[in-house]
Scaffold this active site. Structure first.
Site, short mmCIF file in Angstrom:
data_model
loop_
_atom_site.label_atom_id
_atom_site.label_comp_id
_atom_site.label_asym_id
_atom_site.label_seq_id
_atom_site.Cartn_x
_atom_site.Cartn_y
_atom_site.Cartn_z
N HIS A 307 0.94 -1.26 -0.05
CA HIS A 307 0.06 -0.09 -0.09
C HIS A 307 0.89 1.16 0.03
O HIS A 307 1.95 1.15 0.75
CB HIS A 307 -1.01 0.07 1.12
CG HIS A 307 -2.09 0.93 1.09
ND1 HIS A 307 -1.82 2.30 1.28
CD2 HIS A 307 -3.45 0.65 0.39
CE1 HIS A 307 -2.94 2.90 1.14
NE2 HIS A 307 -3.97 1.83 0.86
N ASP A 364 -8.10 -4.95 -0.22
CA ASP A 364 -8.58 -5.44 -1.23
C ASP A 364 -8.24 -6.86 -1.55
O ASP A 364 -9.18 -7.57 -2.13
CB ASP A 364 -8.33 -4.67 -2.53
CG ASP A 364 -8.67 -3.23 -2.57
OD1 ASP A 364 -9.95 -3.28 -2.53
OD2 ASP A 364 -7.95 -2.39 -3.03
N1 ACO Z 1 4.45 -7.53 -5.23
C1 ACO Z 1 5.64 -7.44 -5.24
N2 ACO Z 1 6.39 -6.34 -5.04
C2 ACO Z 1 5.78 -5.14 -4.49
C3 ACO Z 1 4.40 -5.05 -4.52
C4 ACO Z 1 3.83 -6.28 -4.67
N3 ACO Z 1 2.32 -6.01 -4.60
N4 ACO Z 1 4.17 -3.88 -4.23
C5 ACO Z 1 5.42 -3.35 -3.91
N5 ACO Z 1 6.50 -4.36 -4.11
C6 ACO Z 1 7.89 -3.84 -4.04
C7 ACO Z 1 8.21 -3.11 -5.28
O1 ACO Z 1 8.95 -3.70 -6.38
C8 ACO Z 1 9.39 -2.12 -4.54
O2 ACO Z 1 10.29 -3.09 -4.53
P1 ACO Z 1 11.93 -2.47 -4.39
O3 ACO Z 1 12.07 -1.59 -3.29
O4 ACO Z 1 12.95 -3.67 -4.54
O5 ACO Z 1 12.07 -1.76 -6.11
C9 ACO Z 1 8.96 -2.02 -3.39
O6 ACO Z 1 7.93 -3.14 -2.92
C10 ACO Z 1 8.29 -0.58 -3.14
O7 ACO Z 1 7.09 -0.70 -4.05
P2 ACO Z 1 6.65 0.68 -4.53
O8 ACO Z 1 5.82 0.27 -5.95
O9 ACO Z 1 7.48 1.68 -4.53
O10 ACO Z 1 5.52 1.05 -3.69
P3 ACO Z 1 4.32 2.25 -3.78
O11 ACO Z 1 4.12 2.65 -2.65
O12 ACO Z 1 4.67 3.06 -5.04
O13 ACO Z 1 3.13 1.15 -4.52
C11 ACO Z 1 1.21 -0.24 -4.75
C12 ACO Z 1 1.97 0.72 -3.74
C13 ACO Z 1 0.73 0.58 -5.85
C14 ACO Z 1 0.01 -0.34 -3.76
C15 ACO Z 1 2.14 -1.31 -4.64
O14 ACO Z 1 2.32 -2.16 -3.55
C16 ACO Z 1 1.09 -2.32 -5.48
O15 ACO Z 1 1.37 -2.59 -6.86
N6 ACO Z 1 0.18 -3.46 -5.06
C17 ACO Z 1 -0.20 -4.25 -5.81
C18 ACO Z 1 -1.62 -3.61 -6.28
C19 ACO Z 1 -2.53 -3.47 -5.32
O16 ACO Z 1 -2.75 -4.26 -4.32
N7 ACO Z 1 -3.21 -2.24 -5.14
C20 ACO Z 1 -4.21 -1.77 -4.04
C21 ACO Z 1 -3.73 -0.74 -3.36
S1 ACO Z 1 -4.85 -0.37 -2.15
C22 ACO Z 1 -6.16 0.53 -2.65
O17 ACO Z 1 -6.01 1.21 -3.61
C23 ACO Z 1 -7.42 0.30 -1.98
#
Ligand code: ACO
Length: 428
Positions: A307, A364
């Site tokens: 998140h 979610d």
């Molecule tokens: N699976 C695998 N790796 C992940 C995931 C995931 N779901 N989420 C984050 N990471 C990793 C990234 O690759 C990154 O790794 P690194 O530091 O080695 O490069 C690190 O964790 C940080 O990730 P970011 O993308 O920088 O985190 P950000 O805060 O920008 O993204 C987000 C948050 C978009 C929710 C992300 O976690 C994601 O894509 N999750 C899956 C989609 C999802 O479940 N969305 C629902 C959000 S809740 C809502 O809207 C109600």
């Protein structure tokens, strides 16, 4: 702590006041930045460090896993209040007395009809249309049958616009689902509670009475409460920014629905189920998908994990996990998809990649599981999220208009070509 921040640019110092919120969050107020520095701006893609407004609606602390609406904890609200009470609280700032709540519900019910011509618009969509596209269009279409703008200085007009949309929106949601499944369009019953009526409108078969299951009513009520607001997320910021041009409430809400649709935001609940189905079809090997999620050369992400702001267990996920267990036990659902979900949850919570990055299951992850068990089609999941988020969007729109916020208009840093002479078509 000083109440000013100093910024030095090219040897020149500039002071900016600090703003402190009621929960002691501190922000640098850079309103005068461009003026005093001769045009220097800030850049913050994704607004990770930028507060777009001051708001008194929702407080969340992602590090500590705290979420409060108008000061009340999400845990207490989910346990003690119902969705309509929470909607009132979010929009008007205080919990309603029983008289006010009754009046609110009765006013909403007065508006719980839509012009019959809305059916013609719905009919024009192919059955294959995604329900989120249909819902955004129908919400926008409401402007054709209702006042397009609201005099926000009139409390009465503001109130009427709010109860109008709270009355009509569940009908659009239910009809979007019924149309997709070839079910006759129907109105619910004004004798039912708000959430019970939603369930009836969605699921009632034309040939039999709909029997309410209190466990499902309770689970949906909780899900809607948990989704009701989440401060300045993508869709809410969209609603505020569209509304800041003084576009009407329905138009602003329609843009919020479109923003919510994306898989990185509200569309995640659909994406979770699609991911689980994909894993099942591929033999159900959760370890393989855990490895894919961790592989930086693979674009696959574990949907429903992580998140932007919660770097701790999403407090909503904790509450809804309990409701998910109740619903599954009550309905006696045995579903390999749910077993895969449980497997992934367990593995991710024990895996250092996920633990180190603080990637916990988000709301979610569990909401999709409940919706599936309730018989709601996967494509409708994000529509259910929109239904819950409606009071949040309304309250944020109302706050923005009452505070007379200026039109939203970010700056940019231009990185394109500098001035160049036009090339005649024969010389390109
Ligand atoms: N699976 C695998 N790796 C992940 C995931 C995931 N779901 N989420 C984050 N990471 C990793 C990234 O690759 C990154 O790794 P690194 O530091 O080695 O490069 C690190 O964790 C940080 O990730 P970011 O993308 O920088 O985190 P950000 O805060 O920008 O993204 C987000 C948050 C978009 C929710 C992300 O976690 C994601 O894509 N999750 C899956 C989609 C999802 O479940 N969305 C629902 C959000 S809740 C809502 O809207 C109600």
């Amino acid at each position: 702590m000083s109440d000013k921040a100093t910024l030095e640019i090219n040897g020149q110092k500039h002071e900016f006041p600090l703003v402190t919120g009621t929960e002691n969050e501190v922000a640098i107020n850079i309103k005068t930045l461009r003026g005093v520095t001769g045009g220097v701006t800030t850049i913050d893609p994704g607004y990770k460090n930028t507060g777009s407004c001051e708001s008194a609606i929702t407080f969340l602390d992602g590090e500590k896993g705290i979420l409060r609406y108008r000061g009340y904890s999400i845990e207490e609200l989910a346990e003690k209040a119902d969705f309509l009470e929470v909607a009132y609280l979010l929009i008007f700032g205080e919990l309603p007395t029983s008289e006010k709540l009754e009046q609110f519900h009765s006013d909403i019910k007065k508006h719980a009809v839509v012009d019959d011509d809305v059916k013609k618009i719905l009919d024009a969509f192919p059955k294959a249309a995604h329900p989120m596209g249909v819902l955004a269009s129908l919400t926008s279409a409401l402007t054709a049958f209702n006042p397009t703008s609201v005099n926000v200085d009139s409390e009465e007009e503001m109130y009427n616009a709010i109860v109008r949309i709270l009355g009509k929106f569940p009908i659009l949601v239910a009809w979007t689902m019924r149309k997709k499944h070839g079910m006759p369009l129907d109105y619910g019953s004004s004798s039912l509670g708000y959430v019970e009526n939603i369930l009836q409108m969605m699921f009632k078969r034309p040939d039999e009475d709909y029997v309410q299951n209190p466990i499902l009513v309770n689970a949906l009520d909780k899900l809607l409460i948990l989704h009701a607001d989440h401060e300045q997320n993508c869709s809410t910021s969209t609603v505020r920014i569209v509304g800041s041009s003084h576009a009407g409430l329905f138009a602003s809400l329609s843009s919020g629905i479109s923003a919510l649709w994306g898989p990185l935001h509200g569309g995640a609940n659909q994406a979770v189920l699609e991911m689980l189905e994909g894993i099942k079809e591929d033999g159900g090997d959760t370890k393989k998908y855990m490895a894919k999620a961790k592989d930086k050369s693979d674009p696959f992400r574990l949907m429903g994990f992580g998140h932007r702001v919660y770097k701790n267990f999403d407090p909503r996920a904790k509450i809804i996990k309990v409701a998910a267990d109740e619903v599954l036990a009550d309905l006696g659902v045995e579903d390999p998809i749910l077993d895969i979900a449980k497997g992934l949850e367990k593995e991710a919570l024990e895996d250092s990649y996920f633990v180190d990055r603080k990637l916990y299951p988000n709301v979610d992850f569990y909401s999709g599981i409940i919706y599936r068990a309730m018989g709601i089609p996967t494509e409708m999941f994000t529509v259910m999220f929109a239904l819950g988020r409606l009071p949040g969007w309304i309250s944020q729109w109302r706050e923005m208009r009452l505070r007379k916020e200026p039109i939203g208009r970010p700056r940019q840093i231009y990185i394109g070509e500098t001035h160049r002479p036009f090339k005649d078509i024969n010389n390109r």
